[in-house]
Design an enzyme around this catalytic site. Structure first.
Site, mmCIF file in Angstrom:
data_model
loop_
_atom_site.group_PDB
_atom_site.id
_atom_site.type_symbol
_atom_site.label_atom_id
_atom_site.label_comp_id
_atom_site.label_asym_id
_atom_site.label_seq_id
_atom_site.Cartn_x
_atom_site.Cartn_y
_atom_site.Cartn_z
ATOM 1 N N PHE A 254 0.825 -1.134 0.115
ATOM 2 C CA PHE A 254 0.025 -0.035 0.036
ATOM 3 C C PHE A 254 0.951 1.093 0.182
ATOM 4 O O PHE A 254 0.511 2.374 0.452
ATOM 5 C CB PHE A 254 -0.855 0.302 1.346
ATOM 6 C CG PHE A 254 -1.967 -1.076 1.515
ATOM 7 C CD1 PHE A 254 -2.368 -1.785 0.270
ATOM 8 C CD2 PHE A 254 -2.537 -1.399 2.579
ATOM 9 C CE1 PHE A 254 -3.264 -2.770 0.429
ATOM 10 C CE2 PHE A 254 -3.484 -2.473 2.780
ATOM 11 C CZ PHE A 254 -4.045 -3.034 1.475
ATOM 12 N N CYS B 141 3.677 2.005 -2.588
ATOM 13 C CA CYS B 141 4.282 2.535 -3.859
ATOM 14 C C CYS B 141 4.071 3.938 -4.208
ATOM 15 O O CYS B 141 2.713 3.901 -4.548
ATOM 16 C CB CYS B 141 4.182 1.581 -5.180
ATOM 17 S SG CYS B 141 5.192 1.737 -6.502
ATOM 18 N N CYS C 173 28.698 28.104 16.041
ATOM 19 C CA CYS C 173 28.195 28.660 17.473
ATOM 20 C C CYS C 173 28.147 30.108 17.183
ATOM 21 O O CYS C 173 27.069 30.935 17.815
ATOM 22 C CB CYS C 173 29.216 28.258 18.701
ATOM 23 S SG CYS C 173 28.248 28.642 20.199
#
Lengths: 425, 453
Positions: free
Chosen positions: A135, A137, A355
């Site tokens: 269910f 693809c 940072c």
């Protein structure tokens, strides 16, 4: 020595490593090679009704990162393009010859009861161990009302799962698409329909790259491209989260999960199993390196389990699930800060610039006797981990938990939360 | 003396194929795949140590990232902005003591990023694409004379032209390029790259070239000062040091610099006469280059003798090792005492062992040894030929340590006269330093011409 034998919804295999339904499991030749290499089981590439589909030429796209090939991969191949009879004959023969290996057959037929009923009887005849309902693809088949077009509608998932349980004695695994907002809904539907397990994730809608000369998405098929299904290492974090979501959802908690998505090493497998997966399915890594990778997966998992004292997979399966929580349950009083080991620091400055430019200006850059010195400013560090991840040398930066002397406090309890629940009076 | 046989110095010791192989690219260029792999090894350091280690301060992380994202032309532009001879420097820089020595990868794995090879990959890409990345600023109306068409002179000329000044380069030799053309070992700069680079530099425009024009012979500093708004002296070091050992006038005793220049200019290297037994005296790159090239021309025994130890040699350890790999024998701690020969040709060098005394001064031990030879190459340093500078000029050019004295802006003691490259003392004695000098002197000259300095 760890015992890697796996029993997933009654389907036994010598190890928990299955090949996912995909090109590697398209025919007898490949599957026999895979079993010879040591794979515990396969999910045969999806069978559909005759006449078989027709595939296009040029089918795969890939995401490369520097010299690292295929960290992500996508495909626009459809289900098996070989006649149903031939596939079924081969499945029967391989299962007969390899009784100790798991043989699961992936199926995708139109959303009509008779279509499913008819094919199930024929698959049962092969003596395969179970079926997986495709269910998921996301390309091609979904345009024809199958695959993800079913998986995205929980009612359809439940309906087809119920038909399958009704018409076959074989265990039923529902393969889920990640191309939904909330993966728990189709998982709940699978459970309601009586499915024995879910497997996830199928591939993700994607365009891998644009060919800037052709001005078309890759893979380019005669000047045009289409979205394909994304897989490979790059999708692992998405798959891990979806597996965790289903594992900790009270409605589906305890439902067997066969994990798929970027698994290529023993460590990937162990992580998914810690999130409750009973076994794992592999595709892209095998497509990249061949079936032999299972050797290092078996050896690595076994050695890690020995080191940790886990005798069987059940000994550690699901142990991480209780530690997946909502953000609001996290301890707001926990504090960790970065520490840079000056002995092993190579002075690349990456922690500093990351940072300084993008985080909390918590690292100082100095020159001491002409030598660069980067140090964490403890008072400014919020413990975000950015420097830790940016640092190219392992173990130079460590995150050091601090003793704040404060008790556990989550956001729902925090006085700074204007929406906090008042204690009952 | 009659016990000596006639010297064995002849051409054609090796086949044409052997010569071709021996003088082929010593370090072949990276192809695209290798360049991508190698560029991905760069951490893209912030405040990168490799930039500090480069005399021209090329933004190395930036150019390597450009290569990694498949923009080699952009990479070359970054390189050439800082160092217009980035192509030659990528071939001849002793990267093992500069950028690659500073690479942070050395700290964790002893294997630096191959910065030099990547720089060559990028600059080759731009040169091969025929792209001219620079333009000239609007004309300043000022004229500058540059004396010497080597790395310092051409670097200055290019920058001055970019800044809008009209430049005339006076070069004593036939071709521009200086040591790039006449000095560097042949296998480091194949396919006439020195001239390719010269053409690229001149393609900017605004640079007139007068070759065969020597200072003191064809032009004078005084005359140039009259005709130009500023003068940049970059004539390098034209003289060579003498051994100071008896017998130095004999045949078979050659300046390494002169021989290398002939080797570089030879159309057919097989035709170059080379001794069977060669002794090289010196410890710098010239000594290493002549030793290896002698070997590669077919000399049977090549012995390099240096008066101090391996750490004192100005040739890097890498270069010393390369010489040894090429079959050159290196003897340290010895100095030439006397040259012996027969019929006016050198046949033997007598050396005295050396050591340091208590105060660290070099002294002979009194012990000697001799090496038979057909050829002796002197490679013990070059000197500034100062005569043409002084001439009959009224203003005096101050000297320092045998070179032209300059301040931090490369200005000499004479107003409007600047100097850089090997004829001044600045940083390290390398091509890349000369390029840096030329660029920075040009910036100073520009400020001077615009009345800012």
């Amino acid at each position: 020595m760890a015992d890697l034998r796996s029993n997933f919804i009654g389907i036994k295999s010598p190890n928990p490593f299955w090949l996912a339904s995909a090109p590697p499991t398209d025919k007898e030749y490949n599957v026999v090679r895979a079993f010879k290499a040591g794979w515990g089981g396969v999910v045969w590439k999806t069978l559909g009704e005759d006449p078989p589909v027709v595939n296009v030429s040029s089918r795969y796209g890939a995401m490369h990162l520097g010299p690292d090939r295929m960290i992500g991969f996508n495909n626009i191949e459809l289900i098996s393009d070989r006649p149903l009879d031939i596939n079924l004959q081969e499945i029967k023969r391989v299962k007969r010859d390899w009784k100790d290996r798991a043989m699961i057959v992936s199926l995708m037929v139109p959303c009509e009861e008779d279509s499913w009923k008819n094919i199930l009887a024929r698959v049962e005849d092969t003596e395969a161990d179970g079926i997986e309902l495709n269910f998921g693809c996301p390309h091609g088949m979904s345009e024809r009302g199958m695959g993800a077009a079913v998986g995205q509608v929980p009612e359809y998932v439940e309906m087809v799962a119920r038909w399958c349980k009704q018409y076959t004695r074989m265990p039923v695994i529902v393969k889920l698409t990640p191309n939904v907002t909330d993966v728990r809904k189709p998982a709940q539907a699978a459970k309601k329909g009586g499915a024995d397990a879910v497997s996830l994730i199928n591939t993700i809608n994607s365009i891998c790259s644009v060919d800037l000369d052709a001005m078309a998405p890759t893979p380019v098929v005669d000047g045009k491209g289409t979205h394909g299904g994304y897989c490979g290492s790059a999708v692992k974090p998405i798959a891990l989260n979806m597996v965790a979501e289903i594992a900790r959802d009270p409605a589906t908690h305890g439902m067997p999960i066969s994990a798929i998505g970027g698994i290529g090493t023993w460590r990937d497998a162990a992580e998914f199993m810690s999130m409750s997966a009973g076994n794992v399915q592999v595709c892209t890594a095998a497509m990249h390196y061949g079936f032999r990778i299972v050797e290092e997966m078996v050896s690595g998992l076994s050695n890690w389990m020995d080191e940790k004292g886990y005798r069987t997979i059940e000994d550690f399966r699901g142990l991480a699930v209780p530690n997946v929580t909502d953000w609001q349950q996290l301890n707001i009083n926990f504090k960790t800060i970065a520490h840079i080991d000056q002995e092993t620091c190579i002075q690349c400055g990456l922690c500093y610039v990351a940072c300084e430019d993008t985080s909390h200006q918590s690292i100082s850059a100095k020159r001491v006797d002409g030598k660069r010195k980067y140090e964490v400013i403890d008072e400014e560090c919020v413990g975000c981990n950015l420097c830790y991840h940016a640092c190219p040398v392992p173990n130079v930066i460590t995150m050091v938990p601090q003793n704040t002397g404060k008790p556990y406090l989550n956001w729902t309890q925090d006085p700074r939360n204007p929406m906090r629940k008042k204690a009952a009076e | 003396m009659s016990e000596y046989a006639a010297p064995d110095i002849r051409a054609g010791r090796l086949t044409a194929a052997e010569i071709a192989a021996n003088f082929n690219d010593v370090k072949p260029p990276l192809d695209r795949k290798r360049a991508l792999v190698e560029s991905s090894r760069c951490f893209y350091c912030y405040d990168a140590p490799c930039i500090d280690a480069c005399p021209t301060s090329i933004d190395i992380p930036s150019f390597i990232r450009s290569i990694a994202v498949n923009d080699p032309i952009g990479a070359a532009e970054t390189i050439l902005e800082a160092n217009i001879m980035g192509g030659m420097c990528s071939r001849v820089c002793p990267v093992e003591i500069l950028c690659e020595d500073a690479c942070v990868r050395n700290h964790s794995e002893d294997k630096p990023v191959q910065i030099g090879a990547l720089q060559r990959y990028a600059t080759d890409a731009l040169v091969n694409a025929g792209k001219q990345p620079f333009t000239r600023a609007p004309s300043s109306g000022k004229k500058v004379a540059v004396i010497g068409g080597g790395p310092a002179g051409l670097s200055a000329a290019h920058r001055l032209s970019r800044l809008g000044h009209d430049v005339t380069v006076y070069e004593a030799r036939e071709k521009l390029g200086g040591l790039n053309e006449y000095g560097i070992a042949a296998y480091k700069t194949v396919h006439d790259f020195a001239q390719t680079e010269v053409s690229f530099i001149l393609a900017l425009g605004g640079i007139a070239v007068k070759t065969g024009m020597a200072l003191g012979r064809d032009v004078t500093l005084e005359g140039l000062r009259k005709d130009y708004d500023a003068v940049f002296l970059a004539m390098g070091l034209g003289g060579v040091n003498a051994l100071g050992a008896a017998g130095e006038e004999m045949a078979g005793i050659e300046d390494a610099v002169g021989y290398i220049a002939r080797l570089r200019q030879a159309k057919d290297r097989q035709s170059l006469p080379v001794g069977r037994k060669v002794v090289v005296i010196g410890g710098g790159n010239t000594a290493i280059d002549i030793a290896i090239q002698s070997k590669r021309l077919g000399a049977e025994d090549v012995t390099l003798v240096y008066r101090r130890g391996p750490d004192n040699m100005s040739a890097t350890h890498h270069e010393q090792e390369f010489a040894q790999v090429n079959g050159v024998k290196i003897k340290h701690w010895a100095r030439p005492l006397k040259l012996h020969g027969a019929n006016g040709a050198v046949r033997e060098v007598e050396f005295e062992y050396t050591q340091l005394d208590d105060k660290g001064r070099l002294m002979g031990t009194g012990e000697t040894f001799s090496i038979l030879c057909d050829t002796v190459f002197k490679a013990i340093g070059q000197t500034l030929v100062a005569d043409p500078l002084n001439g009959k000029a009224k203003d005096v050019l101050d000297m320092a340590g045998g070179k032209i004295a300059v301040n931090d802006d490369f200005a000499t003691s004479i107003k409007g006269v600047f100097a850089g490259g090997d004829c001044v003392t600045s940083g390290i004695d390398l091509t890349v330093q000369s390029v840096a000098d030329g660029r920075d002197a040009a910036i100073s000259i520009d400020a001077y011409l615009r009345g800012e300095a």
